[in-house]
Design a protein around this motif. Structure first.
Motif, PDB file in Angstrom:
ATOM      1  N   ASP A 129      94.388 -29.714 -42.617  1.00  0.00           N
ATOM      2  CA  ASP A 129      93.375 -31.043 -43.208  1.00  0.00           C
ATOM      3  C   ASP A 129      92.940 -31.496 -41.666  1.00  0.00           C
ATOM      4  O   ASP A 129      92.969 -32.382 -41.240  1.00  0.00           O
ATOM      5  CB  ASP A 129      93.995 -32.016 -44.121  1.00  0.00           C
ATOM      6  N   LYS A 130      91.427 -30.932 -41.896  1.00  0.00           N
ATOM      7  CA  LYS A 130      90.086 -30.969 -40.276  1.00  0.00           C
ATOM      8  C   LYS A 130      89.307 -32.091 -41.180  1.00  0.00           C
ATOM      9  O   LYS A 130      88.629 -32.389 -40.873  1.00  0.00           O
ATOM     10  CB  LYS A 130      89.431 -30.201 -40.386  1.00  0.00           C
ATOM     11  N   SER A 131      89.102 -33.086 -42.366  1.00  0.00           N
ATOM     12  CA  SER A 131      88.234 -34.217 -42.483  1.00  0.00           C
ATOM     13  C   SER A 131      88.802 -35.795 -42.120  1.00  0.00           C
ATOM     14  O   SER A 131      87.635 -36.250 -42.125  1.00  0.00           O
ATOM     15  CB  SER A 131      88.212 -33.370 -43.690  1.00  0.00           C
ATOM     16  N   THR A 132      89.700 -35.520 -41.312  1.00  0.00           N
ATOM     17  CA  THR A 132      90.470 -36.784 -40.882  1.00  0.00           C
ATOM     18  C   THR A 132      89.629 -36.800 -39.362  1.00  0.00           C
ATOM     19  O   THR A 132      89.262 -36.193 -38.493  1.00  0.00           O
ATOM     20  CB  THR A 132      91.710 -37.067 -41.144  1.00  0.00           C
ATOM     21  N   SER A 133      89.368 -38.641 -38.598  1.00  0.00           N
ATOM     22  CA  SER A 133      89.357 -38.395 -37.304  1.00  0.00           C
ATOM     23  C   SER A 133      89.825 -37.988 -36.196  1.00  0.00           C
ATOM     24  O   SER A 133      89.823 -37.154 -35.352  1.00  0.00           O
ATOM     25  CB  SER A 133      89.104 -39.706 -37.036  1.00  0.00           C
ATOM     26  N   ILE A 134      91.062 -37.230 -37.036  1.00  0.00           N
ATOM     27  CA  ILE A 134      92.959 -37.202 -36.084  1.00  0.00           C
ATOM     28  C   ILE A 134      92.498 -35.436 -36.218  1.00  0.00           C
ATOM     29  O   ILE A 134      92.485 -34.625 -35.341  1.00  0.00           O
ATOM     30  CB  ILE A 134      93.634 -37.841 -36.497  1.00  0.00           C
ATOM     31  N   GLY A 135      92.590 -34.915 -37.493  1.00  0.00           N
ATOM     32  CA  GLY A 135      92.249 -33.874 -37.654  1.00  0.00           C
ATOM     33  C   GLY A 135      91.004 -32.898 -37.383  1.00  0.00           C
ATOM     34  O   GLY A 135      91.440 -31.886 -36.703  1.00  0.00           O
ATOM     35  N   GLN A 136      90.098 -33.945 -36.717  1.00  0.00           N
ATOM     36  CA  GLN A 136      88.694 -33.575 -35.827  1.00  0.00           C
ATOM     37  C   GLN A 136      88.952 -33.313 -34.573  1.00  0.00           C
ATOM     38  O   GLN A 136      88.545 -32.337 -33.803  1.00  0.00           O
ATOM     39  CB  GLN A 136      87.605 -34.353 -36.256  1.00  0.00           C
TER      40      GLN A 136
ATOM     41  N   ALA B 271      96.959 -43.441 -38.538  1.00  0.00           N
ATOM     42  CA  ALA B 271      97.147 -41.912 -37.727  1.00  0.00           C
ATOM     43  C   ALA B 271      98.465 -40.864 -38.385  1.00  0.00           C
ATOM     44  O   ALA B 271      98.077 -39.732 -37.652  1.00  0.00           O
ATOM     45  CB  ALA B 271      97.429 -42.591 -36.345  1.00  0.00           C
ATOM     46  N   ILE B 272      99.246 -41.773 -38.432  1.00  0.00           N
ATOM     47  CA  ILE B 272     100.272 -40.833 -38.541  1.00  0.00           C
ATOM     48  C   ILE B 272     100.542 -40.342 -40.061  1.00  0.00           C
ATOM     49  O   ILE B 272     101.046 -38.973 -40.071  1.00  0.00           O
ATOM     50  CB  ILE B 272     102.518 -41.796 -39.212  1.00  0.00           C
ATOM     51  N   THR B 273     100.346 -40.575 -40.983  1.00  0.00           N
ATOM     52  CA  THR B 273      99.577 -40.162 -42.441  1.00  0.00           C
ATOM     53  C   THR B 273      98.537 -39.154 -42.095  1.00  0.00           C
ATOM     54  O   THR B 273      98.782 -37.533 -42.387  1.00  0.00           O
ATOM     55  CB  THR B 273      98.498 -41.339 -43.562  1.00  0.00           C
ATOM     56  N   GLN B 274      97.605 -38.908 -41.280  1.00  0.00           N
ATOM     57  CA  GLN B 274      97.129 -37.941 -40.635  1.00  0.00           C
ATOM     58  C   GLN B 274      96.916 -37.156 -40.961  1.00  0.00           C
ATOM     59  O   GLN B 274      97.082 -35.638 -40.267  1.00  0.00           O
ATOM     60  CB  GLN B 274      95.624 -38.469 -39.912  1.00  0.00           C
ATOM     61  N   VAL B 275      97.861 -37.001 -38.867  1.00  0.00           N
ATOM     62  CA  VAL B 275      98.222 -36.239 -38.598  1.00  0.00           C
ATOM     63  C   VAL B 275      99.920 -35.560 -39.712  1.00  0.00           C
ATOM     64  O   VAL B 275      99.380 -34.099 -39.342  1.00  0.00           O
ATOM     65  CB  VAL B 275      99.789 -36.788 -37.195  1.00  0.00           C
ATOM     66  N   GLU B 276     100.543 -36.563 -40.090  1.00  0.00           N
ATOM     67  CA  GLU B 276     100.912 -35.152 -41.040  1.00  0.00           C
ATOM     68  C   GLU B 276     100.157 -34.661 -42.607  1.00  0.00           C
ATOM     69  O   GLU B 276     100.823 -33.356 -42.639  1.00  0.00           O
ATOM     70  CB  GLU B 276     101.858 -36.538 -42.471  1.00  0.00           C
ATOM     71  N   LYS B 277      98.608 -35.041 -42.801  1.00  0.00           N
ATOM     72  CA  LYS B 277      98.277 -33.886 -43.629  1.00  0.00           C
ATOM     73  C   LYS B 277      97.408 -33.166 -42.691  1.00  0.00           C
ATOM     74  O   LYS B 277      97.256 -31.690 -43.460  1.00  0.00           O
ATOM     75  CB  LYS B 277      96.703 -34.758 -44.046  1.00  0.00           C
ATOM     76  N   PHE B 278      97.255 -32.777 -41.270  1.00  0.00           N
ATOM     77  CA  PHE B 278      96.887 -32.159 -40.214  1.00  0.00           C
ATOM     78  C   PHE B 278      98.102 -30.344 -40.629  1.00  0.00           C
ATOM     79  O   PHE B 278      98.026 -29.654 -40.714  1.00  0.00           O
ATOM     80  CB  PHE B 278      96.335 -32.468 -38.710  1.00  0.00           C
ATOM     81  N   ASN B 279      99.408 -31.186 -40.922  1.00  0.00           N
ATOM     82  CA  ASN B 279     100.185 -30.269 -40.642  1.00  0.00           C
ATOM     83  C   ASN B 279     100.699 -29.489 -40.954  1.00  0.00           C
ATOM     84  O   ASN B 279     101.143 -28.552 -41.060  1.00  0.00           O
ATOM     85  CB  ASN B 279     101.706 -31.125 -39.647  1.00  0.00           C
TER      86      ASN B 279
END
Length: 411
Positions: A256-263, A244-252
């Motif tokens: 990046d909207k390809s991850t579950s959190i990004g989506q 989750a932390i990695t996905q939030v960092e990628k989105f910020n």
């Protein structure tokens, strides 16, 4: 009828997670049993708070159905408000013939344990990365498992007054731990947010009766449990939290909207944007999906979430589909019983406190679950809200009434 309602209430929880659509079996039995009200005509002696709860259920149902017909949504959408409507005769049945308290608490414990056992089988034997027990979705299994575990924890105050309290303590603690474990192994992060809040509520309640030391004891136990869950080798909590932390960092960093959190972030943003078109009554289900498709064609939204039928957030999903009117009906459904359970917890008798605390925990869990998923768009989500709600309300009313008249509540 008392034996019938007791068996039905037990089956409702005991089969909820270990049998496919098991939560529907006990609910169906209670609904069929409510037909007896037509000829038995028992004295219900409805109070003002009973009518408020009925009003909350019926208002949610009516707003949902009116909005559905106004927007021309498909008839399968009627499933959700129908479940809410069916809880009304069940409430009346349980007020007339309250179930045995032991049936409720035992059903919760066995249901959580059965769900966790099936999830372990799926994880170890079937190598399912995110077990879902007998449900169709790991997220909803994890949330309901956590809910049942927290409700079982609320039963410890009831167990304290029982003849075989050691056995009841053991069963309810096992149910609590199984519910938490089921949520952990499912990898459903949204349900984990409810754990510290609910444990704190239980700790505060116990401290008011038995002394402030209970807060330290319960919170220390929770901290130890959470530390173990995080630091154990191959822990789903550690892996899912790190992801989750990695996905939030990628989105910020890269949008990046390809991850579950990004989506999820994209779905939340789109729901907010689209809700501005019709803020009062929303777009309806069909309108929401049509507008999402138009945004994809315009290049303003990625195609990965186009076919997702909800916004992965109960409040935003309701806002975009049913507008501010729908959000008010949703808040009424959650906050009205929450307030009434809380009032009983504060001013009611000792016998009614375990059920009042459970009602507060139930509504609190759904308020939290709705932040990261659309809990109320599936049958398991809506049924595991409204049916425990009316069961707990009837048990609380019976305990309060028995205490006020000097009767002994059945053990």
């Amino acid at each position: 009828m008392l034996r019938f309602t007791s068996v039905s209430v037990f089956l409702f929880s005991a089969l909820a997670l270990a049998v496919s659509s098991g939560y529907s079996l006990g609910a169906l039995a209670l609904l069929l049993g409510s037909v007896c009200l037509l000829w038995k005509r028992p004295r219900l002696e409805l109070q003002q708070r009973d009518r408020l709860l009925l009003t909350a259920l019926l208002t949610y149902c009516l707003v949902f159905v009116a909005n559905m017909f106004y927007h021309g949504d498909p008839m399968r959408e009627f499933d959700i408000p129908l479940r809410v409507l069916l809880a009304v005769p069940v409430l009346l049945l349980l007020l007339a013939y309250p179930p045995h308290p032991a049936a409720w608490w035992a059903g919760l414990a066995f249901g959580a344990i059965g769900g966790a056992a099936l999830a372990i089988w799926q994880f170890v034997v079937q190598h399912m990365p995110r077990p879902e027990a007998a449900t169709s979705n790991a997220i909803h299994y994890g949330n309901v498992s956590m809910l049942m575990g927290m409700l079982a924890l609320c039963g410890l105050a009831w167990a304290r007054t029982q003849r075989h309290r050691i056995a009841w303590y053991g069963l309810l603690i096992a149910g609590c731990l199984a519910g938490i474990f089921g949520s952990i192994i499912s990898g459903s992060r949204g349900g984990w947010l409810a754990l510290p809040v609910c444990v704190l509520l239980v700790a505060i309640d116990h401290a008011q009766i038995h002394g402030k030391r209970y807060i330290a004891i319960i919170l220390s136990a929770m901290a130890l449990l959470m530390a173990l869950a995080y630091y154990l080798p191959h822990s789903p909590v550690h892996e899912r939290t790190a992801a989750a932390i990695t996905q939030v960092e990628k989105f910020n960093a890269n949008d990046d909207k390809s991850t579950s959190i990004g989506q999820r972030f994209e779905m939340w943003n789109i729901a907010l944007v689209l809700s501005r078109q019709h803020p009062l009554i929303g777009l309806g289900r069909n309108g929401y999906l049509e507008q999402k498709e138009a945004l994809v064609k315009e290049g303003r939204m990625g195609p990965s979430t186009m076919n997702v039928t909800n916004a992965h957030n109960d409040y935003l999903d309701t806002l975009v589909k049913r507008g501010a009117v729908g959000v008010l009906a949703l808040l009424l459904l959650l906050l009205c019983p929450l307030t009434m359970f809380a009032l009983t917890l504060r001013h009611g008798t000792l016998a009614g406190r375990p059920y009042a605390l459970s009602g507060v925990v139930l509504c609190t869990c759904y308020l939290i679950f709705g932040l990261t998923t659309s809990s109320l768009t599936l049958n398991i989500g809506i049924i595991m809200l409204v049916f425990p709600m009316v069961i707990l309300w009837a048990l609380q009313r019976h305990a309060q009434k028995s205490a006020s008249t000097g009767q002994k509540v059945s053990n």
